[in-house]
Design an enzyme around this catalytic site. Structure first.
Site, PDB file in Angstrom:
ATOM      1  N   ARG A  53       0.845  -1.193   0.000  1.00 37.36           N
ATOM      2  CA  ARG A  53       0.000   0.000   0.000  1.00 37.36           C
ATOM      3  C   ARG A  53       0.874   1.234   0.000  1.00 37.36           C
ATOM      4  O   ARG A  53       1.988   1.220   0.517  1.00 37.36           O
ATOM      5  CB  ARG A  53      -0.891   0.033   1.246  1.00 37.36           C
ATOM      6  CG  ARG A  53      -2.126  -0.824   1.189  1.00 37.36           C
ATOM      7  CD  ARG A  53      -3.098  -0.419   2.294  1.00 37.36           C
ATOM      8  NE  ARG A  53      -4.350  -1.141   2.194  1.00 37.36           N
ATOM      9  CZ  ARG A  53      -4.709  -2.120   3.002  1.00 37.36           C
ATOM     10  NH1 ARG A  53      -3.886  -2.499   3.968  1.00 37.36           N
ATOM     11  NH2 ARG A  53      -5.873  -2.722   2.859  1.00 37.36           N
ATOM     12  N   GLY A  54       0.356   2.312  -0.559  1.00 36.60           N
ATOM     13  CA  GLY A  54       1.046   3.589  -0.533  1.00 36.60           C
ATOM     14  C   GLY A  54       0.034   4.707  -0.613  1.00 36.60           C
ATOM     15  O   GLY A  54      -1.182   4.472  -0.622  1.00 36.60           O
ATOM     16  N   GLY A  55       0.533   5.937  -0.673  1.00 38.59           N
ATOM     17  CA  GLY A  55      -0.364   7.077  -0.716  1.00 38.59           C
ATOM     18  C   GLY A  55      -1.206   7.139  -1.968  1.00 38.59           C
ATOM     19  O   GLY A  55      -2.244   7.798  -1.994  1.00 38.59           O
ATOM     20  N   GLU A  58      -3.185   0.745  -3.822  1.00 38.68           N
ATOM     21  CA  GLU A  58      -2.773  -0.596  -3.433  1.00 38.68           C
ATOM     22  C   GLU A  58      -2.298  -1.372  -4.656  1.00 38.68           C
ATOM     23  O   GLU A  58      -2.782  -1.164  -5.763  1.00 38.68           O
ATOM     24  CB  GLU A  58      -3.940  -1.351  -2.783  1.00 38.68           C
ATOM     25  CG  GLU A  58      -4.462  -0.716  -1.507  1.00 38.68           C
ATOM     26  CD  GLU A  58      -5.671  -1.453  -0.965  1.00 38.68           C
ATOM     27  OE1 GLU A  58      -5.831  -1.477   0.266  1.00 38.68           O
ATOM     28  OE2 GLU A  58      -6.451  -2.007  -1.777  1.00 38.68           O
ATOM     29  N   VAL A  59      -1.369  -2.283  -4.419  1.00 37.16           N
ATOM     30  CA  VAL A  59      -0.855  -3.136  -5.487  1.00 37.16           C
ATOM     31  C   VAL A  59      -1.147  -4.589  -5.134  1.00 37.16           C
ATOM     32  O   VAL A  59      -0.852  -5.035  -4.025  1.00 37.16           O
ATOM     33  CB  VAL A  59       0.659  -2.936  -5.690  1.00 37.16           C
ATOM     34  CG1 VAL A  59       1.161  -3.806  -6.837  1.00 37.16           C
ATOM     35  CG2 VAL A  59       0.967  -1.479  -5.967  1.00 37.16           C
ATOM     36  N   LYS A  85      -2.253  -2.203  -9.990  1.00 40.81           N
ATOM     37  CA  LYS A  85      -2.222  -1.100  -9.032  1.00 40.81           C
ATOM     38  C   LYS A  85      -3.568  -0.391  -9.085  1.00 40.81           C
ATOM     39  O   LYS A  85      -3.974   0.113 -10.141  1.00 40.81           O
ATOM     40  CB  LYS A  85      -1.090  -0.127  -9.353  1.00 40.81           C
ATOM     41  CG  LYS A  85      -0.933   0.964  -8.293  1.00 40.81           C
ATOM     42  CD  LYS A  85       0.469   1.556  -8.301  1.00 40.81           C
ATOM     43  CE  LYS A  85       0.709   2.423  -7.077  1.00 40.81           C
ATOM     44  NZ  LYS A  85       2.109   2.834  -6.915  1.00 40.81           N
ATOM     45  N   ASP A 134       9.971  10.275  -9.968  1.00 38.91           N
ATOM     46  CA  ASP A 134      10.015   9.656  -8.641  1.00 38.91           C
ATOM     47  C   ASP A 134      11.081   8.561  -8.598  1.00 38.91           C
ATOM     48  O   ASP A 134      10.835   7.448  -8.146  1.00 38.91           O
ATOM     49  CB  ASP A 134       8.644   9.085  -8.278  1.00 38.91           C
ATOM     50  CG  ASP A 134       8.497   8.841  -6.771  1.00 38.91           C
ATOM     51  OD1 ASP A 134       9.313   9.397  -6.003  1.00 38.91           O
ATOM     52  OD2 ASP A 134       7.580   8.107  -6.372  1.00 38.91           O
TER      53      ASP A 134
END
Length: 626
Positions: free
Chosen positions: A24-26, A29-30, A45, A139
């Site tokens: 999970r990230g900002g 979800e993957v 994703k 990024d």
């Protein structure tokens, strides 16, 4: 990584059976997922509701994912598909078995210099391929670099970070980790170009060598201040055993001004390779070779030649393009690839009886045979792989229908890899760039009246007075960043770029009822790097104008112009602008760069195709002969 609470493991998302939560990230979800129609395993994703509802993010993600999906570079995790299901945006990617670089560094500490250079070289190759297609990553950080057990490196999250503004990341509170690798210009109002990725790659190199990012701070404010004004750290002073030559490599890669950095990620990688001792250079080359040999499919067995008489048939497939060694810029790609023929009413042909989720999906262009899916635990989404084979490493249910083609591609890549190793060992001296074109030579680069008439299909176009300054007419454009995509040699567009001189000509038939109109200009910059940076910045702005309509106010009169899609990528970009209510009057803008000269052309008429692009190409030829 175990399935977290409130995950969607076991549920269906469109055609995807979500099997395992990878992270999970900002941004979302993957999941490891099975595509129940295509019967293959992929990584999906799922974007958060906030991102999925953001119209700006939606359009940018679609555009960037479409472009990123075309990247043909082995170190880029390919995007297979994108779209939305029930209003939720998603990306489908290849599942890759690997551990993110951040986890490797935290678990095992700094890398040896040869291994660090081998990893950076592979990521630089991915970035250079993306930049050549006009794609910025935005990024680059250890969490977005996957390392296999054999040190084959992948760069992930193309098409996602590029679609997200820095402001959106800040609002979501996900940028603090990213800020450790962000270029100074991203914290200001300055234009952000591909060299922000080079800055981030230099930060990653520093962390690979020392085990820590260049700047460490407890607050975002301190990090920002360090990137803007802090001294660039020296790796050799932080960790014993690092060759001092790496200090200069990191210093140039992290230069505060973008124009002072390396011209490409490959140039940074080559400089890092040169910073190694001779034995370590050989070691780095060995790592690269082993990683490629272990990751690529085994070459096919040789097929005996046919006994039938030879014929004059053309080869069924064109030869694979050569891979460019690190630090060498690839030849420009064709500026335009004809799309597939649309079906009736502009619709694409497709199978009947599609499920409800299909209309909003965005399949990526075909890019050759699809490799057998592997496991994807990237961007900090999974723990380092445990010893022994993964329980998911089973033979896929559907056999790849293209084994011979994939094998042939593997042969080419393995052979090229060997050539790269030889090239690194020999280390040829870089070719000296040409001397900048002198300002007094600018006027000689412009096309004469006969050349302009030939391109435009006219016989009576005549040039006006020479132009030696930027156009500062009081023009107001509803979207100011689109002014450069509409008009040539505009003062607001070139202001602050450091250009040194301009020469231009406007040509048309006599009188006010002309049928053709051309404005050609050549603009000199102090260096080729500055000229290329300007074109890259212009390309980013033009692409943001695609499909939009702007209102222009000039001398109390109002006009409306609509932009088509931008074609090509630096060094040459074009776009057609159509004036509303002008009975088919259109203009094509073209911009290109050669040496230190930016070529800026606007060609208008009632039957515009690629006239501005042709004029720009002829001027570029003249620049190259200087």
């Amino acid at each position: 990584m175990s399935d977290a609470q409130d995950s969607r493991v076991g549920s269906m998302f469109g055609p995807y059976h979500l099997k395992r939560l990878l992270g999970r990230g900002g941004m979302g979800e993957v999941y490891e997922a099975e595509h129940t129609v295509k019967e293959w395993t992929v990584a999906v994703k799922l974007m958060t509701a906030e991102f999925s509802k953001d119209p700006v993010f939606r359009e940018r993600m679609k555009r960037e994912a479409r472009i990123a999906g075309r990247l043909q570079e082995p170190h880029v995790v390919p995007i297979h598909d994108y779209g939305e299901v029930d209003g939720q945006m998603f990306l489908e990617m290849r599942l890759v078995e690997g551990t993110d670089l951040d986890s490797v560094l935290k678990r095992f500490g700094p890398l040896t210099p040869p291994r660090a250079v081998a990893i950076i070289t592979q990521i630089a190759s991915a970035l250079d391929a993306a930049h050549a297609d006009g794609v910025m990553h935005r990024d680059v950080k250890p969490q977005n670099i996957l390392i296999t057990r054999d040190d084959f490196a992948y760069l992930v999250d193309f098409g996602i970070a590029s679609a997200t503004t820095d402001e959106k990341l800040t609002q979501l509170g996900t940028a603090v980790g990213t800020w450790k690798y962000m270029a100074p210009e991203r914290f200001s109002n300055d234009e952000v170009t591909y060299r922000a990725d080079i800055y981030a790659l230099a930060c990653v190199l520093h962390e690979c060598l020392t085990g820590a990012p260049p700047y460490r701070a407890d607050s975002a404010g301190t990090l920002v201040s360090s990137h803007l004004m802090g001294p660039i750290p020296q790796p050799s002073a932080i960790r014993p055993g690092i060759p001092k030559a790496f200090d200069a490599v990191v210093a140039r890669g992290m230069a505060k001004k973008p124009e002072d950095r390396y011209a490409s990620a490959g140039d940074l990688a080559l400089a890092a390779h040169e910073a190694l001792s001779d034995p370590d250079q050989d070691h780095a080359a060995d790592i690269l070779r082993r990683s490629q040999e272990s990751t690529l499919p085994a070459p096919p067995k040789p097929v005996p030649p046919p006994t039938m008489p030879a014929t004059a048939m053309a080869p069924r497939q064109p030869p694979a393009p050569p891979v460019t060694p690190p630090g060498v810029q690839p030849a420009p790609k064709p500026s335009y690839t004809p799309p597939a023929q649309p079906g009736p009413a502009g619709q694409r042909p497709g199978p009947t009886g599609q499920p409800s989720w299909a209309p909003n999906s965005g399949p990526m262009p075909a890019s050759g045979p699809t490799p057998t899916p592997q496991y994807y635990q990237g961007g900090g989404w999974g723990a380092p792989p445990s010893g022994g084979p993964s329980p998911w490493a089973q033979t896929p249910r559907k056999t790849n229908p293209w084994p011979l083609v994939a094998g042939a591609a593997a042969v080419v890549l393995v052979l090229v890899l060997g050539a790269i190793g030889i090239w690194i060992a020999i280390r040829p001296k870089p070719v000296q760039p040409p001397q900048p074109v002198a300002e007094e030579r600018l006027s000689a680069l412009l096309l004469n009246s006969s050349e302009v008439n030939a391109v435009m299909g006219s016989s009576s176009m005549q040039p006006g007075k020479p132009i030696t300054s930027m156009d500062s007419s009081p023009v107001t454009v509803s979207l100011p960043d689109c002014q450069g995509a509409l008009y040539t040699s505009q003062d607001p567009v070139y202001a602050g770029t450091g250009y040194t001189a301009i020469n231009g000509l406007i040509s048309s038939e006599p009188g006010d009822n002309y049928e053709h109109w051309v404005n050609q200009a050549v603009v000199a910059f102090p260096t080729a790097d500055k000229a290329r940076a300007f074109v890259q910045t212009s390309a980013d702005k033009w692409k943001n104008c695609a499909g939009k309509t702007v209102t222009v106010t000039n001398k109390a009169k109002t006009y409306r112009w609509t932009f088509a899609d931008v074609k090509g990528s630096p060094p040459t970009i074009t776009v057609i602008d159509t004036q509303e209510g002008a009975e088919g009057w259109e203009c094509q803008r073209a911009m290109s760069v050669a040496n230190n000269v930016v070529v800026d052309v606007n060609a208008c008429g009632y039957q515009i195709t690629n006239q501005a692009g042709q004029i720009a190409a002829k001027i570029v030829d003249k620049v190259n002969k200087e």
